[in-house]
Design a protein around this motif. Structure first.
Motif, mmCIF file in Angstrom:
data_model
loop_
_atom_site.group_PDB
_atom_site.id
_atom_site.type_symbol
_atom_site.label_atom_id
_atom_site.label_comp_id
_atom_site.label_asym_id
_atom_site.label_seq_id
_atom_site.Cartn_x
_atom_site.Cartn_y
_atom_site.Cartn_z
ATOM 1 N N MET A 1 0.842 -1.179 0.000
ATOM 2 C CA MET A 1 0.000 0.000 0.000
ATOM 3 C C MET A 1 0.885 1.239 0.000
ATOM 4 O O MET A 1 1.798 1.368 0.801
ATOM 5 C CB MET A 1 -0.889 -0.002 1.232
ATOM 6 C CG MET A 1 -1.611 1.296 1.524
ATOM 7 S SD MET A 1 -3.054 1.685 0.569
ATOM 8 C CE MET A 1 -4.195 0.463 1.089
ATOM 9 N N ALA A 2 0.598 2.126 -0.904
ATOM 10 C CA ALA A 2 1.314 3.395 -0.991
ATOM 11 C C ALA A 2 0.365 4.510 -0.532
ATOM 12 O O ALA A 2 -0.854 4.346 -0.551
ATOM 13 C CB ALA A 2 1.777 3.651 -2.416
ATOM 14 N N ILE A 3 0.939 5.618 -0.133
ATOM 15 C CA ILE A 3 0.169 6.766 0.349
ATOM 16 C C ILE A 3 0.560 8.002 -0.451
ATOM 17 O O ILE A 3 1.740 8.337 -0.551
ATOM 18 C CB ILE A 3 0.450 7.042 1.851
ATOM 19 C CG1 ILE A 3 0.137 5.815 2.701
ATOM 20 C CG2 ILE A 3 -0.320 8.261 2.329
ATOM 21 C CD1 ILE A 3 -1.318 5.438 2.781
ATOM 22 N N HIS A 4 -0.438 8.671 -1.011
ATOM 23 C CA HIS A 4 -0.230 9.978 -1.649
ATOM 24 C C HIS A 4 -0.606 11.011 -0.589
ATOM 25 O O HIS A 4 -1.755 11.107 -0.181
ATOM 26 C CB HIS A 4 -1.135 10.101 -2.880
ATOM 27 C CG HIS A 4 -1.111 11.447 -3.524
ATOM 28 N ND1 HIS A 4 -1.996 11.793 -4.504
ATOM 29 C CD2 HIS A 4 -0.332 12.536 -3.343
ATOM 30 C CE1 HIS A 4 -1.769 13.030 -4.905
ATOM 31 N NE2 HIS A 4 -0.753 13.493 -4.198
ATOM 32 N N ALA A 5 0.387 11.748 -0.124
ATOM 33 C CA ALA A 5 0.174 12.761 0.919
ATOM 34 C C ALA A 5 0.125 14.144 0.273
ATOM 35 O O ALA A 5 0.924 14.458 -0.596
ATOM 36 C CB ALA A 5 1.301 12.704 1.943
ATOM 37 N N LYS A 6 -0.841 14.936 0.722
ATOM 38 C CA LYS A 6 -0.960 16.313 0.258
ATOM 39 C C LYS A 6 -0.687 17.243 1.436
ATOM 40 O O LYS A 6 -0.985 16.912 2.579
ATOM 41 C CB LYS A 6 -2.355 16.572 -0.311
ATOM 42 C CG LYS A 6 -2.644 15.725 -1.528
ATOM 43 C CD LYS A 6 -3.963 16.120 -2.149
ATOM 44 C CE LYS A 6 -4.162 15.380 -3.456
ATOM 45 N NZ LYS A 6 -5.133 16.061 -4.307
ATOM 46 N N SER A 7 -0.138 18.396 1.145
ATOM 47 C CA SER A 7 0.237 19.320 2.213
ATOM 48 C C SER A 7 -0.974 19.855 2.970
ATOM 49 O O SER A 7 -0.828 20.357 4.081
ATOM 50 C CB SER A 7 1.057 20.483 1.651
ATOM 51 O OG SER A 7 0.288 21.228 0.737
ATOM 52 N N ASN A 8 -2.173 19.732 2.421
ATOM 53 C CA ASN A 8 -3.371 20.213 3.116
ATOM 54 C C ASN A 8 -3.874 19.224 4.165
ATOM 55 O O ASN A 8 -4.880 19.462 4.808
ATOM 56 C CB ASN A 8 -4.476 20.537 2.110
ATOM 57 C CG ASN A 8 -5.004 19.332 1.377
ATOM 58 O OD1 ASN A 8 -4.581 18.209 1.618
ATOM 59 N ND2 ASN A 8 -5.912 19.561 0.460
ATOM 60 N N GLY A 9 -3.174 18.083 4.324
ATOM 61 C CA GLY A 9 -3.534 17.118 5.344
ATOM 62 C C GLY A 9 -4.191 15.857 4.815
ATOM 63 O O GLY A 9 -4.422 14.909 5.555
ATOM 64 N N LEU A 10 -4.497 15.803 3.533
ATOM 65 C CA LEU A 10 -5.163 14.653 2.941
ATOM 66 C C LEU A 10 -4.176 13.517 2.702
ATOM 67 O O LEU A 10 -3.066 13.737 2.213
ATOM 68 C CB LEU A 10 -5.802 15.075 1.612
ATOM 69 C CG LEU A 10 -6.729 14.075 0.931
ATOM 70 C CD1 LEU A 10 -7.936 13.776 1.810
ATOM 71 C CD2 LEU A 10 -7.191 14.642 -0.393
ATOM 72 N N LEU A 11 -4.576 12.297 3.061
ATOM 73 C CA LEU A 11 -3.809 11.085 2.794
ATOM 74 C C LEU A 11 -4.669 10.175 1.936
ATOM 75 O O LEU A 11 -5.812 9.897 2.277
ATOM 76 C CB LEU A 11 -3.443 10.354 4.089
ATOM 77 C CG LEU A 11 -2.509 11.068 5.049
ATOM 78 C CD1 LEU A 11 -2.369 10.265 6.337
ATOM 79 C CD2 LEU A 11 -1.152 11.286 4.418
ATOM 80 N N ILE A 12 -4.119 9.711 0.800
ATOM 81 C CA ILE A 12 -4.873 8.891 -0.138
ATOM 82 C C ILE A 12 -4.168 7.553 -0.301
ATOM 83 O O ILE A 12 -2.981 7.498 -0.621
ATOM 84 C CB ILE A 12 -4.970 9.600 -1.506
ATOM 85 C CG1 ILE A 12 -5.599 10.974 -1.337
ATOM 86 C CG2 ILE A 12 -5.753 8.754 -2.493
ATOM 87 C CD1 ILE A 12 -5.408 11.887 -2.522
ATOM 88 N N GLY A 13 -4.885 6.470 -0.085
ATOM 89 C CA GLY A 13 -4.323 5.140 -0.227
ATOM 90 C C GLY A 13 -4.381 4.660 -1.665
ATOM 91 O O GLY A 13 -5.308 4.988 -2.402
ATOM 92 N N GLY A 14 -3.390 3.878 -2.060
ATOM 93 C CA GLY A 14 -3.367 3.340 -3.416
ATOM 94 C C GLY A 14 -2.096 2.565 -3.666
ATOM 95 O O GLY A 14 -1.489 2.031 -2.737
ATOM 96 N N LYS A 15 -1.690 2.529 -4.944
ATOM 97 C CA LYS A 15 -0.452 1.821 -5.289
ATOM 98 C C LYS A 15 0.303 2.609 -6.350
ATOM 99 O O LYS A 15 -0.273 3.378 -7.110
ATOM 100 C CB LYS A 15 -0.737 0.407 -5.767
ATOM 101 C CG LYS A 15 -1.572 0.323 -7.010
ATOM 102 C CD LYS A 15 -1.846 -1.127 -7.370
ATOM 103 C CE LYS A 15 -2.756 -1.206 -8.589
ATOM 104 N NZ LYS A 15 -3.014 -2.565 -8.998
ATOM 105 N N ILE A 16 1.612 2.397 -6.367
ATOM 106 C CA ILE A 16 2.465 3.038 -7.363
ATOM 107 C C ILE A 16 2.498 2.131 -8.592
ATOM 108 O O ILE A 16 2.900 0.969 -8.498
ATOM 109 C CB ILE A 16 3.886 3.259 -6.811
ATOM 110 C CG1 ILE A 16 3.842 4.218 -5.619
ATOM 111 C CG2 ILE A 16 4.801 3.792 -7.905
ATOM 112 C CD1 ILE A 16 5.173 4.368 -4.911
ATOM 113 N N LEU A 17 2.074 2.674 -9.726
ATOM 114 C CA LEU A 17 2.118 1.922 -10.976
ATOM 115 C C LEU A 17 3.481 2.032 -11.642
ATOM 116 O O LEU A 17 3.943 1.102 -12.288
ATOM 117 C CB LEU A 17 1.031 2.422 -11.938
ATOM 118 C CG LEU A 17 -0.405 2.304 -11.458
ATOM 119 C CD1 LEU A 17 -1.349 2.887 -12.498
ATOM 120 C CD2 LEU A 17 -0.758 0.861 -11.154
#
Length: 78
Positions: A1-17
């Motif tokens: 599981m990878a995490i895309h983090a945004k500076s506004n506080g949002l964390l998005i789960g997914g995968k690196i293609l």
């Protein structure tokens, strides 16, 4: 599981293609299409591995602190 983090506080789960020199092609769990996140982007970053969430939260805390410091300096100079 990878995490895309945004500076506004949002964390998005997914995968690196795909992981390239310029960025990550990230597929969020709830999106149909992947998103490209540039490695030079100061407001977005992708983390992968067993400590991805901890690393993402630490990065967000650091970035948000830096943003607040810039705002404070701007008020003093303006």
């Amino acid at each position: 599981m990878a995490i895309h983090a945004k500076s506004n506080g949002l964390l998005i789960g997914g995968k690196i293609l795909e992981d390239t020199e310029k960025g990550w092609l990230f597929q969020a769990l709830d999106n149909k299409r992947p998103t490209f996140v540039g490695k030079g982007d100061k407001r977005n970053k992708v983390f992968d591995g067993p400590n991805a969430v901890d690393e993402a939260i630490a990065w967000q805390t650091k970035v948000r602190s830096e943003m607040k410091n810039k705002e404070r300096k701007g008020r003093k100079n303006g």
